[in-house]
Design a protein around this motif. Structure first.
Motif, mmCIF file in Angstrom:
data_model
loop_
_atom_site.group_PDB
_atom_site.id
_atom_site.type_symbol
_atom_site.label_atom_id
_atom_site.label_comp_id
_atom_site.label_asym_id
_atom_site.label_seq_id
_atom_site.Cartn_x
_atom_site.Cartn_y
_atom_site.Cartn_z
ATOM 1 N N VAL A 181 12.502 -67.508 3.681
ATOM 2 C CA VAL A 181 12.211 -68.886 4.025
ATOM 3 C C VAL A 181 12.186 -69.070 5.546
ATOM 4 C CG1 VAL A 181 14.586 -69.731 3.970
ATOM 5 C CG2 VAL A 181 12.738 -71.230 3.251
ATOM 6 N N THR A 182 12.871 -68.206 6.262
ATOM 7 C CA THR A 182 12.855 -68.318 7.710
ATOM 8 C C THR A 182 11.732 -67.499 8.331
ATOM 9 O OG1 THR A 182 14.536 -66.603 7.687
ATOM 10 C CG2 THR A 182 15.275 -68.843 8.033
ATOM 11 N N GLY A 183 10.906 -66.880 7.490
ATOM 12 C CA GLY A 183 9.755 -66.173 8.004
ATOM 13 C C GLY A 183 10.014 -64.712 8.309
ATOM 14 N N GLU A 212 8.291 -64.946 12.302
ATOM 15 C CA GLU A 212 8.322 -66.314 12.797
ATOM 16 C C GLU A 212 7.231 -67.169 12.198
ATOM 17 O OE1 GLU A 212 9.203 -66.730 16.864
ATOM 18 O OE2 GLU A 212 11.019 -65.571 16.485
ATOM 19 N N LEU A 213 7.115 -67.070 10.927
ATOM 20 C CA LEU A 213 6.142 -67.893 10.216
ATOM 21 C C LEU A 213 6.908 -68.957 9.449
ATOM 22 C CD1 LEU A 213 3.953 -65.043 8.757
ATOM 23 C CD2 LEU A 213 3.363 -66.560 10.633
ATOM 24 N N ARG A 214 6.371 -70.153 9.429
ATOM 25 C CA ARG A 214 7.030 -71.210 8.663
ATOM 26 C C ARG A 214 6.212 -71.542 7.433
ATOM 27 N NH1 ARG A 214 9.689 -75.946 12.027
ATOM 28 N NH2 ARG A 214 10.932 -76.023 10.134
ATOM 29 N N ASN A 215 6.914 -71.933 6.398
ATOM 30 C CA ASN A 215 6.277 -72.366 5.154
ATOM 31 C C ASN A 215 5.291 -71.341 4.616
ATOM 32 O OD1 ASN A 215 7.655 -74.823 5.174
ATOM 33 N ND2 ASN A 215 6.143 -75.694 6.561
ATOM 34 N N GLN A 217 3.470 -69.220 1.956
ATOM 35 C CA GLN A 217 3.121 -69.556 0.575
ATOM 36 C C GLN A 217 2.868 -68.323 -0.271
ATOM 37 O OE1 GLN A 217 2.974 -72.884 -0.490
ATOM 38 N NE2 GLN A 217 3.937 -73.138 1.502
ATOM 39 N N SER A 234 1.333 -72.489 5.063
ATOM 40 C CA SER A 234 0.670 -73.736 4.716
ATOM 41 C C SER A 234 -0.354 -74.138 5.770
ATOM 42 C CB SER A 234 1.690 -74.839 4.503
ATOM 43 O OG SER A 234 2.442 -75.011 5.679
ATOM 44 N N LEU B 45 18.155 -75.413 12.866
ATOM 45 C CA LEU B 45 17.326 -74.300 12.402
ATOM 46 C C LEU B 45 17.180 -73.217 13.463
ATOM 47 C CD1 LEU B 45 14.447 -76.064 10.534
ATOM 48 C CD2 LEU B 45 15.909 -74.290 9.645
ATOM 49 N N PRO B 46 17.174 -71.987 13.058
ATOM 50 C CA PRO B 46 17.003 -70.911 14.030
ATOM 51 C C PRO B 46 15.618 -70.926 14.674
ATOM 52 C CG PRO B 46 17.037 -70.051 11.799
ATOM 53 C CD PRO B 46 17.394 -71.493 11.721
ATOM 54 N N ILE B 47 14.600 -71.269 13.879
ATOM 55 C CA ILE B 47 13.253 -71.276 14.437
ATOM 56 C C ILE B 47 13.060 -72.572 15.194
ATOM 57 C CG2 ILE B 47 10.799 -71.229 13.895
ATOM 58 C CD1 ILE B 47 11.577 -69.659 11.410
ATOM 59 N N ARG B 115 20.522 -76.386 3.760
ATOM 60 C CA ARG B 115 19.455 -76.456 4.751
ATOM 61 C C ARG B 115 18.099 -76.177 4.120
ATOM 62 N NH1 ARG B 115 19.158 -71.300 8.008
ATOM 63 N NH2 ARG B 115 17.914 -70.803 6.180
ATOM 64 N N ASN B 116 18.045 -75.130 3.308
ATOM 65 C CA ASN B 116 16.774 -74.779 2.679
ATOM 66 C C ASN B 116 16.278 -75.884 1.745
ATOM 67 O OD1 ASN B 116 16.615 -72.380 4.001
ATOM 68 N ND2 ASN B 116 17.450 -71.161 2.324
ATOM 69 N N GLN B 120 12.832 -77.919 2.016
ATOM 70 C CA GLN B 120 11.894 -78.004 0.896
ATOM 71 C C GLN B 120 11.499 -79.453 0.654
ATOM 72 O OE1 GLN B 120 10.727 -75.639 -1.612
ATOM 73 N NE2 GLN B 120 11.179 -74.149 -0.008
ATOM 74 N N TYR B 123 9.143 -80.516 3.222
ATOM 75 C CA TYR B 123 7.834 -79.917 3.001
ATOM 76 C C TYR B 123 7.056 -80.673 1.930
ATOM 77 C CZ TYR B 123 4.183 -76.612 1.982
ATOM 78 O OH TYR B 123 2.959 -76.047 1.785
#
Lengths: 1116, 285
Positions: A181-183, A212-215, A217, A234, B45-47, B115-116, B120, B123
């Protein structure tokens, strides 16, 4: 397992298809079935024809929350199994050919993706389901048992949101690529870790890289180049090099729609799709391989691929939302590439993807139109030929309905506020059968008028608990009123009105509760309030209106007068129930807790406590056994029905003796299998089913084959030559002295008028079976007499038996079932014979059958299920044939059983034939469902058992000599059952071969029914020509032929027949003979197995006195 | 009510319902998104962090009633990156000190899951801004159901710590993270309960194999009381002392509050939609 074996379900669809918001979609490996999972929790199976025609086949009930993922669960060619996972952690393996639930489990994990992995040469077992979802890391679940085998661990664990199995011949290693989920991209070795996993050693990822990708799919591996990795987020998609995970190309989302998935079409082409159902095809202009070919770059992360949009797919005009899509490459033949989607409106759409997609000349993307699209509603419109509700067109749409088993009444609440009460069986017959005698307009019914808005719920509290008056019917309305009716007269006893929105649900508190909620019902309204209505005092005890969230659960404190309401946000409200305004002080101590506040309402209800979190859980668990759940889901309805069907087990102590009359079983037997749902009071039930989001949807008819047979046979035995066979039956069933019973039954036979008195006696008697049999033989009129009497007596505290098994009803039920099963339209002449002689009637349209896998998993065929079986031209002629196979099977069956036998199936009155047919069906359906192993054991045992009987056939005291025992006891006593069936050897062989060929139960049943009907009608024709009144002659004739195996039932018929005119004084004698005869027959049938054709075999065994008594002529 | 609604009334209602779908829903969704983003921010968030280095927070764990155990924990996002535990043995008054090894950190799964789940939920709400036109009421209801499910789960993760058996705690890799290594008779467990970061220290004493005491292994529980027994590595132990120290994590408090408010907002929106359902006679609205 037992109960489901004998229950036959039939679905009565309405014009409105059940809502099915697709949340998962897949196409099976054989490309003949589409599987969709829905938000409502059901799974649909759709036929996909070679020319891409979609028709709905079946709907599978079993999940209680929305389906999140689907995947194949076996090597599909061997076992056509599919696994489904849901929001609340249920997993279920289904057989997609017949909709059977193979295995189910409840795990504390919510999966979002499942991949089947099997390595035949390295792995023991049926393979693994690799699962990821809203939990750390990847779970390995055994595909067969659905147990968690192991976890693929990770150095920095987090949720995995997508994964794909990489199988590469080049790399010689199966791997799992997953993205967290964190990429973070993670890579686990699969094939080389199999041993470690089987030995439960820790397996960590071999590679991990933060992208380092988000969301994210989806992630896909290119099987053409075995080099490229497509990762879809996404808002963009990227191509990576699988060797070093360096980025090769990227494309941002320009449309504003979120990408949802994608797939490689070819080495340099890929297809992407979005959440809005749009697909687009890209060409990778510069192959990703270039970087490897020219390593001069020095591994510089240079983007070497530029995508170019070639084609777009077009979305249907009826727009929906949240699409789930998939891509099917290499359709076997003809060679199609298909993009498919399912959406929240339940629409399935297909697009042909050309083999070589090209853009238009001007370079702009070409549009690909939808090739085919379908919804459940489309199928309903096309195939559901009787688009009316369960009670026809008289009234406005039915919005709620209720079946009262004890009265055989169907109560329907309508949109316009009317409530219609009809006889259930009549209503169903009128709905299903092409019945001229039952003019549809003249369906006897009663209309209750009182509600102003649509009737939202109905409750007959007497079904739930005996404490309630059998006259009471409670209905809830959309205008927030609840009416208490007299179900027999239609009188309004009380009208409760709230200002709380539509009434959602009416519930009965658990029966064990003695204090204030005694004789009250609970009413849940749409403003989340709960009202407690005292029916006896016509009083609203409490209206609890503080709840902020929908009510999930209502519990009663076993000691104190407290109502505990659990809400969907997991908070708990504790309400004091008080009939007087004075607040009780002893509660103060109970209240000394935090989060507490009190609030006095006008005259009802005091909120004692409000709790959340742990404390809330603790309160709910403290009163575990006294609850009523708020359940919308179909699953619970099914479980509900089984509860309803076995009310005598809920609280055995609180039931009066009279109610014991519905249980046939021994006291000790019933205590052993107290959960056995088989002990139903009625062999027939109607189950109204509501699915989420919609109003009244459809009804399911449940026929309990075994019960049906049992009752029919009992009535035969009882009613026609009662005492003796009753005696013999009783000797098997209980060791109690039968003298009293005998007199009772005698009395009953002579004086039907004194039935009620009899019933009273039966109540006094401790043996349930007597009263049960009394109940059975009640005719319709008698039943109504009792009803009236009961009404009077109900004013006094105790209520007599509420269930009357009416033989006419049973008989009609049996005919209805046969009508549903019979393959109409195969043979016109046969159809007519059936209607004329068997009393079974032509169907108006093909029936949707159900398959009950276990107590909570049911599959129902959908309108259009038969469409794929034969081409459209033939459809109207083949009316109710389950599949083409049936004819085949039927012929085989005839060949097997015809060995040497000619004189069976005498043309008797309907009932006997019907019993015979039902017996056959029962036998076959049981045979097919019994797993191979247990059946083998049963057979062996029975062989052993058989020996002594062969030798000393006369000592048959404990041997089952009458048919109720034969069929009835069988459930509890499989060995005994098989004992009787050993003489069916050839038949048994045939049917077990069918089972091995995985012939479906319904196919087998229909085939056997067809064959048996053919046989019986054949003889029927013959007997109608020449009638032989001389029994002895016939018997001689019979002696000449060895008894063919299916004759057991017929034999009974013969006996029964013969006994019709015989006076009671004679029956004792015949009884002896009949009980012997059965024994002899058994014994005789042993050699029959070996030399089925030899006529002498019968004589070898025994001189058969029964033969001289048996007559198969219907006139003597 | 519904059946008697006149044609004009129906028309007004229909207009109102359209307005609800077109305007009001978006107002609520906007609000909801703001709340959830606030909640999500709390989980750092880390990112997206500028230097890739997350903020570290120190928490001193103590209890008002006893001072046998003191802990200083450092939380970095969802991970415990440092832990110092000072333990005064009850009988001997001996002082013990343990710390996390430099190379190790302990993921707080509860925080990670919460957190997840929030992310979600966020999103699910993206792409549902003012530009998006909801077609039916049921579409809104379905969206709300999905969001509420995630929020309920997020909240439940924080409010309900995992209940573990003692052997599970003993075999957890947490015990191997300390330097100096934990003595065999001490077990530790970290968890979140509501807004609090909790540390449990169990002191065990071995049961003699020939002990007459009836051995009954304890089941799963968040906290095991003294007297609970376990069998681990073929040896039987009994819990002699349990010490629980805790510290409020302010941002967890905020997050929980946001969850509750967001859930109520969702439910209110659902209720608003449902009011109209009665006028459409329970058909899909």
């Amino acid at each position: 397992m037992t109960m489901k074996n004998t229950v036959q379900a039939v679905a009565l669809w309405s014009e409105q298809a059940p809502s099915h918001s697709i949340t998962a979609i897949m196409i099976t490996d054989d490309q003949q079935t589409i599987v969709t999972g829905s938000l409502e929790g059901q799974i649909c199976l759709w036929n996909l024809s070679v020319d891409l025609k979609i028709s709905s086949r079946a709907i599978l009930f079993g999940h209680t929350s929305s389906v999140t993922c689907l995947a194949k669960a076996r090597d599909f060619a061997k076992q056509p199994f599919v696994v489904s996972g849901t929001e609340n952690g249920e997993m279920c393996v289904w057989n997609v050919t017949n909709g059977q639930c193979i295995e189910n489990a409840m795990l504390p994990y919510r999966h979002t993706s499942i991949s089947y992995y099997h390595s035949s040469f390295r792995m023991t077992g049926e393979g693994w389901l690799l699962c990821c979802g809203q939990y750390q890391d990847v779970l390995i679940i055994d595909a067969k048992t659905l147990e968690v085998l192991h976890t693929l661990k990770s150095q920095s664990s987090d949720w995995i949101i997508c994964m794909c199995i990489v199988h590469s011949t080049r790399i010689q290693e199966d791997s799992l690529v997953a993205i967290s989920v964190t990429g973070d991209l993670k890579l686990w070795d699969l094939s080389s870790s199999i041993n470690s996993i089987e030995e439960k050693r820790n397996v960590y990822e071999t590679e991990s890289k933060s992208l380092e990708l988000r969301n994210c799919q989806a992630v896909r591996f290119c099987t053409y180049t075995e080099r490229l990795l497509l990762i879809i987020c996404s808002d963009c998609w990227k191509i990576f090099d699988y060797c070093d995970f360096s980025i090769l190309g990227t494309e941002a989302n320009s449309s504003g729609q979120s990408f949802a998935g994608g797939e490689f079409l070819a080495a340099n082409r890929l297809i992407l799709w979005t959440e809005c159902g749009h697909g687009s095809i890209y060409q990778l202009v510069n192959s990703g391989l270039s970087k490897v070919i020219y390593p001069a770059d020095g591994g510089m992360l240079k983007e070497t691929v530029t995508p170019q949009l070639l084609c777009c797919t077009n979305v249907a005009e009826n727009k929906s939302f949240s699409y789930v899509m998939g891509f099917l490459n290499e359709r076997k033949e003809p060679f199609y590439k298909i993009l498919f989607s399912g959406d929240a409106c339940g629409r399935i759409s297909f697009w042909h993807i050309p083999d070589v997609p090209v853009s238009k000349f001007d370079g702009s993307p070409k549009e690909i139109p939808i090739a085919v699209t379908s919804t459940l509603q489309d199928n309903f419109n096309r195939y559901n030929s009787t688009p009316e509700g369960i009670i026809g067109h008289f009234y406005a749409a039915v919005t709620s309905s209720l079946y009262i088993p004890s009265l055989d009444k169907l109560v329907c609440g309508c949109e316009d506020g009317k409530i219609i009460v009809t006889f259930a069986l009549h209503a169903i017959r009128a709905r299903l059968l092409d019945d001229h005698s039952l003019l549809r307009g003249s369906l006897p019914h009663r209309v209750f008028e009182g509600h102003n808005g649509c009737v939202t719920c109905l409750l007959y509290p007497h079904t739930e608990s005996d404490q309630f008056d059998p006259n009471w019917l409670v209905s809830g309305c959309q205008d927030s009123s609840v009416i208490l009716w007299d179900v027999f007269t239609g009188e309004i006893l009380q009208n409760f009105t709230f200002q709380a929105g539509p009434v959602l649900k009416l519930l009965v508190p658990p029966a064990g509760y003695k204090t204030k909620v005694h004789l009250s019902v609970c009413c849940v309204c749409s403003d989340h309030s709960v009202a407690l209505l005292h029916l006896q005092q016509r009083l609203c005890l409490l209206h609890a209106r503080k709840h902020l969230f929908p009510v999930k659960m209502i519990k009663w404190h076993p000691v104190e007068d407290v109502l505990i309401v659990g809400c969907e946000d997991d908070s708990v409200y504790v309400w004091e129930i008080e009939t007087d305004i004075l607040c009780k002080m002893e509660f103060q101590t109970y209240i000394q807790r935090h989060y507490l506040y009190r609030q006095q309402y006008r005259h009802t209800g005091t909120l004692e406590r409000y709790e959340t979190g742990e404390m809330a859980k603790a309160i709910l668990t403290s009163c575990e056994d006294s609850r009523a759940l708020m359940t919308d889901s179909v699953l619970f309805v099914f479980q509900d029905v089984q509860r309803v069907k076995s009310p005598s087990y809920k609280t055995s102590s609180s039931y009066k003796l009279g109610t014991l009359s519905y249980t046939l079983a021994h006291p000790e037997k019933s205590s052993v299998k107290s959960t056995d749902t088989r002990q139903s009071q009625s062999p027939f039930a109607i189950l109204p089913v509501k699915t989420k989001w919609t109003s009244m949807n459809f009804h399911v008819l449940l026929f309990d084959l075994e019960k049906l047979l049992e009752y029919l046979l009992l009535s035969q035995v009882n009613g026609l030559k009662s005492i003796n066979s009753f005696h013999s039956y009783d000797a098997v069933k209980s060791a109690k002295s039968s003298t009293e019973k005998r007199t009772l039954t005698l009395k009953r036979n002579k004086t039907a008028g004194s039935l009620y008195q009899m019933n009273g006696q039966a109540k006094n008697a401790s043996d349930q079976s007597i009263s049960m049999e009394n109940n059975i033989v009640k005719s319709l009129e008698e039943g109504s007499v009792i009803k009236r009497q009961k009404k009077k007596s109900s004013k006094k505290a105790s209520i007599p038996a509420s269930t009357k098994i009416d033989i006419n009803i049973i008989c009609d039920t049996a005919k209805l079932l046969l009508s549903c099963l019979f393959p109409w339209g195969v043979d016109k002449e046969l159809d007519n014979l059936c209607i004329k002689h068997l009393g079974i009637l032509r169907l108006q349209y093909p029936v949707s059958f159900g398959l009950v896998s276990n107590e909570s998993h049911v599959s129902l065929m959908l309108p259009g299920w038969n469409h794929a079986n034969y081409d459209a031209a033939k459809e109207h002629t083949l009316k109710n044939l389950f599949s083409k196979k049936v004819m085949d099977l039927s012929n085989k069956y005839i060949n097997v059983i015809q060995s040497g036998e000619k004189n069976t199936g005498n043309g008797t009155v309907g009932t006997e034939i019907i019993i015979h047919l039902l017996g056959k069906i029962f036998f076959v359906s049981r045979m097919i469902k019994i797993p191979v192993g247990s059946e083998q054991i049963g057979r062996n045992n029975s062989r052993q058992k058989l020996e002594p009987f062969r030798n000393k056939g006369k000592n048959s005291e404990n041997f089952t000599s009458s048919f109720p025992a034969l069929y009835g006891v069988s459930q509890q006593n499989r060995h005994k059952f098989h004992f009787h069936d050993t003489d069916h050897t050839s038949l048994e062989k045939l049917i077990s071969s069918w089972r091995d060929q995985s012939v479906e139960v319904i196919e087998a049943v229909q085939a056997v029914l067809l064959a048996e009907v053919q046989r019986s009608t054949k003889t029927l024709r013959r007997t109608s020509i020449s009638k032989h009144p001389d029994t002895k002659v016939k018997n001689r004739m019979r002696e000449a032929h060895p008894l063919p195996e299916p004759d057991k039932t017929e034999e009974l018929e013969l006996q029964c027949l013969k006994d019709i005119p015989v006076k009671t004084s004679l029956t004792l004698e015949t009884h002896d003979n009949s009980s012997k005869s059965a024994v002899f027959q058994e014994a005789e049938n042993v050699p029959d197995k070996h030399v089925s054709e030899e006529a002498e075999s019968a004589d070898d065994v025994k001189p058969t006195p029964w033969m001289s008594k048996v007559c198969f002529c219907k006139v003597c | 009510m519904a059946a008697t609604a006149s044609g004009a009334e129906r028309k007004v209602l229909e207009e109102e319902f359209k307005w609800l779908l077109r305007e009001e829903v978006h107002v609520v969704l906007r609000q909801l998104q703001d709340i959830l983003k606030e909640a999500s921010k709390r989980f750092t968030l880390p990112i997206g962090a500028i230097d890739g280095q997350m903020k570290q927070e120190n928490f001193i764990l103590g209890s008002s009633t006893m001072d046998q155990v003191k802990g200083v924990l450092t939380l970095q996002g969802d991970a415990l990156c440092q832990a110092d535990v000072n333990l005064k043995m009850p009988r001997t008054n001996q002082l013990l000190h343990f710390a996390f090894r430099e190379d190790k950190q302990w993921k707080m799964q509860q925080i990670q899951d919460a957190r997840n789940h929030v992310n979600q939920a966020i999103y699910l709400l993206t792409n549902r801004d003012e530009k998006y036109q909801f077609q039916t009421g049921s579409e809104v209801l379905k969206l709300m159901d999905a969001v509420m499910l995630q929020l309920t789960r997020a909240r439940n993760r924080l409010t309900t710590p995992a209940s573990l058996t003692l052997p599970e705690i003993a075999s957890s890799s947490l015990t191997k993270m300390f330097t100096p290594a934990l003595p065999g008779d001490i077990l530790v467990n970290f968890y979140i309960n509501l807004n609090k970061l909790c540390l449990l220290v169990y002191q065990l004493h071995a049961l003699q194999p020939n002990s007459t005491k009836n051995f009954r292994p304890a089941g799963s529980s968040v906290m095991h009381n003294p007297g609970s027994m376990l069998e681990y590595n073929n040896q039987r132990f009994e819990v002699s002392h349990v010490q629980k120290v805790e510290c409020v994590v302010p941002w967890l408090n905020d997050a929980l509050l946001f969850f509750t408010v967001a859930l109520q907002l969702c439910q209110q929106l659902k209720d608003k939609i449902s009011v109209f359902s009665s006028y459409w006679n329970f058909s899909p609205y």
